[in-house]
Scaffold this active site. Structure first.
Site, PDB file in Angstrom:
ATOM      1  N   VAL A  22       0.827  -1.199   0.000  1.00  0.00           N
ATOM      2  CA  VAL A  22       0.000   0.000   0.000  1.00  0.00           C
ATOM      3  C   VAL A  22       0.871   1.263   0.000  1.00  0.00           C
ATOM      4  O   VAL A  22       0.656   2.187  -0.793  1.00  0.00           O
ATOM      5  CB  VAL A  22      -0.942  -0.011   1.234  1.00  0.00           C
ATOM      6  CG1 VAL A  22      -1.575   1.350   1.471  1.00  0.00           C
ATOM      7  CG2 VAL A  22      -2.019  -1.063   1.041  1.00  0.00           C
ATOM      8  N   ASP A  40      10.535   3.316   6.398  1.00  0.00           N
ATOM      9  CA  ASP A  40      10.227   1.920   6.733  1.00  0.00           C
ATOM     10  C   ASP A  40      11.284   1.404   7.709  1.00  0.00           C
ATOM     11  O   ASP A  40      12.469   1.719   7.567  1.00  0.00           O
ATOM     12  CB  ASP A  40      10.219   1.051   5.468  1.00  0.00           C
ATOM     13  CG  ASP A  40       9.401  -0.229   5.645  1.00  0.00           C
ATOM     14  OD1 ASP A  40       8.366  -0.370   4.968  1.00  0.00           O
ATOM     15  OD2 ASP A  40       9.787  -1.070   6.487  1.00  0.00           O
ATOM     16  N   ARG A  45      14.550  -3.488   2.862  1.00  0.00           N
ATOM     17  CA  ARG A  45      13.518  -2.985   1.938  1.00  0.00           C
ATOM     18  C   ARG A  45      13.907  -1.568   1.460  1.00  0.00           C
ATOM     19  O   ARG A  45      13.832  -1.272   0.273  1.00  0.00           O
ATOM     20  CB  ARG A  45      12.171  -2.958   2.662  1.00  0.00           C
ATOM     21  CG  ARG A  45      11.036  -2.242   1.919  1.00  0.00           C
ATOM     22  CD  ARG A  45      10.416  -3.103   0.871  1.00  0.00           C
ATOM     23  NE  ARG A  45       9.191  -2.515   0.316  1.00  0.00           N
ATOM     24  CZ  ARG A  45       8.785  -2.721  -0.915  1.00  0.00           C
ATOM     25  NH1 ARG A  45       9.468  -3.485  -1.731  1.00  0.00           N
ATOM     26  NH2 ARG A  45       7.659  -2.175  -1.358  1.00  0.00           N
ATOM     27  N   THR A 100      -1.894  -4.487   9.520  1.00  0.00           N
ATOM     28  CA  THR A 100      -2.836  -4.716  10.624  1.00  0.00           C
ATOM     29  C   THR A 100      -3.245  -6.189  10.579  1.00  0.00           C
ATOM     30  O   THR A 100      -4.313  -6.529  10.062  1.00  0.00           O
ATOM     31  CB  THR A 100      -4.076  -3.793  10.508  1.00  0.00           C
ATOM     32  OG1 THR A 100      -4.486  -3.746   9.138  1.00  0.00           O
ATOM     33  CG2 THR A 100      -3.782  -2.396  10.990  1.00  0.00           C
ATOM     34  N   THR A 135      -6.043  -0.836   7.318  1.00  0.00           N
ATOM     35  CA  THR A 135      -7.426  -1.262   7.542  1.00  0.00           C
ATOM     36  C   THR A 135      -7.635  -1.562   9.025  1.00  0.00           C
ATOM     37  O   THR A 135      -6.849  -2.308   9.630  1.00  0.00           O
ATOM     38  CB  THR A 135      -7.725  -2.532   6.725  1.00  0.00           C
ATOM     39  OG1 THR A 135      -7.370  -2.260   5.373  1.00  0.00           O
ATOM     40  CG2 THR A 135      -9.184  -2.914   6.808  1.00  0.00           C
ATOM     41  N   CYS A 275      -6.292  -9.158   3.564  1.00  0.00           N
ATOM     42  CA  CYS A 275      -7.416  -8.213   3.543  1.00  0.00           C
ATOM     43  C   CYS A 275      -8.731  -8.951   3.790  1.00  0.00           C
ATOM     44  O   CYS A 275      -9.232  -8.955   4.902  1.00  0.00           O
ATOM     45  CB  CYS A 275      -7.463  -7.468   2.213  1.00  0.00           C
ATOM     46  SG  CYS A 275      -6.104  -6.315   2.027  1.00  0.00           S
ATOM     47  N   ARG A 346       1.805 -14.210   1.960  1.00  0.00           N
ATOM     48  CA  ARG A 346       1.321 -14.091   3.338  1.00  0.00           C
ATOM     49  C   ARG A 346      -0.145 -14.522   3.451  1.00  0.00           C
ATOM     50  O   ARG A 346      -0.976 -14.149   2.646  1.00  0.00           O
ATOM     51  CB  ARG A 346       1.495 -12.657   3.823  1.00  0.00           C
ATOM     52  CG  ARG A 346       2.962 -12.312   4.012  1.00  0.00           C
ATOM     53  CD  ARG A 346       3.158 -10.862   4.268  1.00  0.00           C
ATOM     54  NE  ARG A 346       2.569 -10.081   3.203  1.00  0.00           N
ATOM     55  CZ  ARG A 346       2.363  -8.792   3.256  1.00  0.00           C
ATOM     56  NH1 ARG A 346       2.668  -8.125   4.347  1.00  0.00           N
ATOM     57  NH2 ARG A 346       1.842  -8.139   2.248  1.00  0.00           N
TER      58      ARG A 346
HETATM   59  N1  LIG Z   1      -2.076  -5.215   0.377  1.00  0.00           N
HETATM   60  C1  LIG Z   1      -3.305  -4.863   0.058  1.00  0.00           C
HETATM   61  O1  LIG Z   1      -3.838  -5.296  -0.937  1.00  0.00           O
HETATM   62  C2  LIG Z   1      -4.075  -3.903   0.891  1.00  0.00           C
HETATM   63  C3  LIG Z   1      -5.202  -3.267   0.308  1.00  0.00           C
HETATM   64  C4  LIG Z   1      -5.913  -2.373   1.067  1.00  0.00           C
HETATM   65  C5  LIG Z   1      -5.548  -2.140   2.388  1.00  0.00           C
HETATM   66  N2  LIG Z   1      -4.476  -2.801   2.938  1.00  0.00           N
HETATM   67  C6  LIG Z   1      -4.111  -2.491   4.301  1.00  0.00           C
HETATM   68  O2  LIG Z   1      -2.994  -1.618   4.271  1.00  0.00           O
HETATM   69  C7  LIG Z   1      -2.134  -1.879   5.384  1.00  0.00           C
HETATM   70  C8  LIG Z   1      -0.733  -2.188   4.901  1.00  0.00           C
HETATM   71  O3  LIG Z   1      -0.773  -3.366   4.126  1.00  0.00           O
HETATM   72  P1  LIG Z   1       0.409  -3.792   3.156  1.00  0.00           P
HETATM   73  O4  LIG Z   1      -0.113  -4.930   2.362  1.00  0.00           O
HETATM   74  O5  LIG Z   1       0.964  -2.616   2.456  1.00  0.00           O
HETATM   75  O6  LIG Z   1       1.479  -4.324   4.214  1.00  0.00           O
HETATM   76  P2  LIG Z   1       2.988  -4.729   3.926  1.00  0.00           P
HETATM   77  O7  LIG Z   1       3.314  -5.745   4.927  1.00  0.00           O
HETATM   78  O8  LIG Z   1       3.164  -5.006   2.468  1.00  0.00           O
HETATM   79  O9  LIG Z   1       3.817  -3.413   4.222  1.00  0.00           O
HETATM   80  C9  LIG Z   1       3.914  -2.826   5.441  1.00  0.00           C
HETATM   81  C10 LIG Z   1       5.264  -2.169   5.556  1.00  0.00           C
HETATM   82  O10 LIG Z   1       5.271  -1.491   6.797  1.00  0.00           O
HETATM   83  C11 LIG Z   1       6.548  -1.644   7.382  1.00  0.00           C
HETATM   84  N3  LIG Z   1       6.415  -1.406   8.805  1.00  0.00           N
HETATM   85  C12 LIG Z   1       5.911  -2.222   9.754  1.00  0.00           C
HETATM   86  N4  LIG Z   1       5.939  -1.611  10.954  1.00  0.00           N
HETATM   87  C13 LIG Z   1       6.460  -0.381  10.754  1.00  0.00           C
HETATM   88  C14 LIG Z   1       6.732   0.710  11.587  1.00  0.00           C
HETATM   89  N5  LIG Z   1       6.454   0.655  12.879  1.00  0.00           N
HETATM   90  N6  LIG Z   1       7.297   1.809  11.054  1.00  0.00           N
HETATM   91  C15 LIG Z   1       7.591   1.869   9.723  1.00  0.00           C
HETATM   92  N7  LIG Z   1       7.352   0.859   8.884  1.00  0.00           N
HETATM   93  C16 LIG Z   1       6.775  -0.260   9.388  1.00  0.00           C
HETATM   94  C17 LIG Z   1       6.972  -3.049   7.006  1.00  0.00           C
HETATM   95  O11 LIG Z   1       8.375  -3.192   7.083  1.00  0.00           O
HETATM   96  C18 LIG Z   1       6.434  -3.150   5.569  1.00  0.00           C
HETATM   97  O12 LIG Z   1       7.403  -2.762   4.624  1.00  0.00           O
HETATM   98  C19 LIG Z   1      -2.796  -3.014   6.157  1.00  0.00           C
HETATM   99  O13 LIG Z   1      -3.604  -2.475   7.147  1.00  0.00           O
HETATM  100  C20 LIG Z   1      -3.653  -3.683   5.112  1.00  0.00           C
HETATM  101  O14 LIG Z   1      -4.746  -4.346   5.680  1.00  0.00           O
HETATM  102  C21 LIG Z   1      -3.715  -3.654   2.193  1.00  0.00           C
END
Ligand SMILES: NC(=O)c1ccc[n+]([C@@H]2O[C@H](COP(=O)([O-])OP(=O)(O)OC[C@H]3O[C@@H](n4cnc5c(N)ncnc54)[C@H](O)[C@@H]3O)[C@@H](O)[C@H]2O)c1
Length: 437
Positions: A22, A40, A45, A100, A135, A275, A346
């Site tokens: 995201v 990050d 990464r 989340t 989310t 999700c 995942r």
């Molecule tokens: N992937 C999807 O399709 C999607 C779609 C809509 C919403 N979401 C929501 O968006 C959010 C993020 O999802 P994602 O898929 O991008 O996750 P992800 O795991 O791909 O990425 C999260 C990133 O956050 C970093 N991170 C974790 N803790 C951190 C911190 N304390 N400080 C800084 N960086 C930190 C991680 O290293 C990682 O690179 C979630 O809540 C998810 O439910 C995801």
């Protein structure tokens, strides 16, 4: 837009916290117009992104390289990736896109959100706005995250700093519905903050925005979008189980019913990822806290979570029917990612198929051209291969994920003449498989 809000947007310095599926595409969009820092905690990464490589494959290397800048200060726009807190201290919009997940009991785990809020709290200044995109269930932004921001920064909410919530709707692997092309819900903790948040997103989201009435409304809207999909898929999964017993092809039933103008077109399948298979638990948790025990939402979850095991048992039954010895049978599983044409493993439900097949002491090969074998091993302890070398004489093939590569595979070259072919995704011509979900 008021003159004050407009100036504020022009001077926006954005920090995106969490550069995953995201956060990165969003940071790249903002970087085209604004001074943007992508932060990050995962240093490897950050190193890869600085070198212009996104392992999630959501942003192509040339598009990433086109916005990257070498230092945080001085640039008008562009993306600087960092793990250093000092690099986000000059920002005035903080956008939090951290995971989340749920814990092993399917309870929401807000730890990454608390940690990211602590990080932002350390650099928060008067006038700043913190927007959450992760989310969550309704109430998390104002009741869980804002208190952390207040405690760490010593600033007062809605007097010194403001909050917003703008859920993300991207669909990993989907090159058509990319972040700027999907209408985005926005919200803010005061009418002025809501306007600023809305203006900021409107500057980069070409599909436009919908300003929700409140942060809680925006949070609830996101979580129900995914709960609705989950329940609809659970319904067709239940139909698939019923029609299988009745000897009726589910896909043909859905095709026929789908000719009615208001019939919803969902397909049976495994519901993995972070999700659709996770968000309903967030809503269920909040409902339970409020004294309501959700019935449909959790029934949908239970049904969808059981589909991997169901598929494996169907495969075993078909093998027994064909007199194929199960113990020691060579089974090829095509795909381990949670969805097609995407490297994300995942919370993949293919592992439920694998565990059940393993219980029958079968010999499993996992072929997935998208998944990194090291990641599969690390997450699940399974070996997988990216190339299909020397695989022949299989007793069963389970097409678990519909990667494009699988559609042109000659399955008959890979298996024995009477092998079972189970098409979880219904992508093979009907006559080529013994059964489909
Ligand atoms: N992937 C999807 O399709 C999607 C779609 C809509 C919403 N979401 C929501 O968006 C959010 C993020 O999802 P994602 O898929 O991008 O996750 P992800 O795991 O791909 O990425 C999260 C990133 O956050 C970093 N991170 C974790 N803790 C951190 C911190 N304390 N400080 C800084 N960086 C930190 C991680 O290293 C990682 O690179 C979630 O809540 C998810 O439910 C995801």
């Amino acid at each position: 837009m008021s003159a004050a809000a407009s100036t504020e947007i022009e001077n926006a310095r954005i920090a995106v916290i969490g550069l995953g599926y995201v956060g990165l595409p969003l940071a790249v969009e903002f970087a085209k117009k604004y001074n943007t820092v992508g932060f990050d905690i995962n240093e490897s990464r950050v190193r890869e992104l600085r070198a212009g490589f996104d392992r999630t494959l959501e942003v192509e290397d040339d598009k990433l390289k086109a916005v990257l800048v070498e230092s945080v200060n001085g640039q008008e726009n562009g993306l600087y990736c960092s793990s250093t807190l000092a690099d986000i201290q000059e920002s005035n919009f903080y956008i939090i896109t951290v995971p989340t997940p749920v814990d092993k009991h399917n309870r929401p785990d807000l730890t990454p959100l608390y940690k990211a809020s602590e990080t932002v709290g350390k650099v928060l200044k008067k006038g700043d706005i913190v927007v959450y995109e992760s989310t969550v269930y309704p109430g998390v932004t104002e009741e869980e995250c804002v208190p952390v921001l207040e405690r760490v920064s010593g600033l007062r909410f809605n007097q010194d700093f403001y909050a917003g919530y703008s859920p993300e709707r991207i669909n990993p692997g989907d090159k058509e519905h990319t972040v700027s092309k999907i209408l985005k819900i926005t919200s803010g903790s005061t009418p002025e903050a809501a306007e600023k948040v809305d203006n900021l997103y409107n500057a980069v989201i070409t599909a436009g925005t919908h300003k929700a009435a409140s942060i809680k409304v925006a949070e609830a809207a996101k979580v129900i979008e995914n709960a609705q999909r989950d329940i609809n898929i659970a319904f067709v999964n239940e139909l698939a189980k019923i029609f299988n017993r009745l000897g009726i092809d589910t896909e043909e039933v859905l095709e026929a019913a789908g000719t009615k103008w208001n019939f919803l077109k969902f397909k049976p399948g495994l519901v993995g990822g972070h999700c659709i298979g996770v968000d309903p638990y967030y809503l269920a948790q909040k409902a339970q806290e409020a004294g309501y025990h959700p019935e449909i939402i959790l029934a949908g979850r239970r049904l969808n979570d059981g589909m991997g095991e169901y598929v494996a048992h169907e495969v075993i039954k078909l093998m027994v029917k064909k007199d194929i010895p199960v113990k020691g049978a060579k089974i090829l599983v095509l795909g381990i990612t949670f969805k097609e044409n995407c490297p994300d493993v995942r919370n993949t439900k293919v592992v439920d198929i694998l565990h059940t097949l393993k219980d029958y002491q079968t010999n499993i090969t996992i072929y997935d051209p998208w998944a990194e074998p090291a990641e599969v091993k690390h997450e699940y302890g399974w070996d997988s291969v990216k190339e299909l070398d020397n695989v022949t004489e299989c007793d069963a093939i389970v097409l678990a994920v519909s990667h494009n590569e699988f559609k042109s595979l000659n399955l008959s070259e890979l298996c024995k003449g009477n092998a079972v072919i189970y098409d979880v995704k219904g992508v093979l011509p009907k006559e080529l498989s013994d059964a489909r979900l």
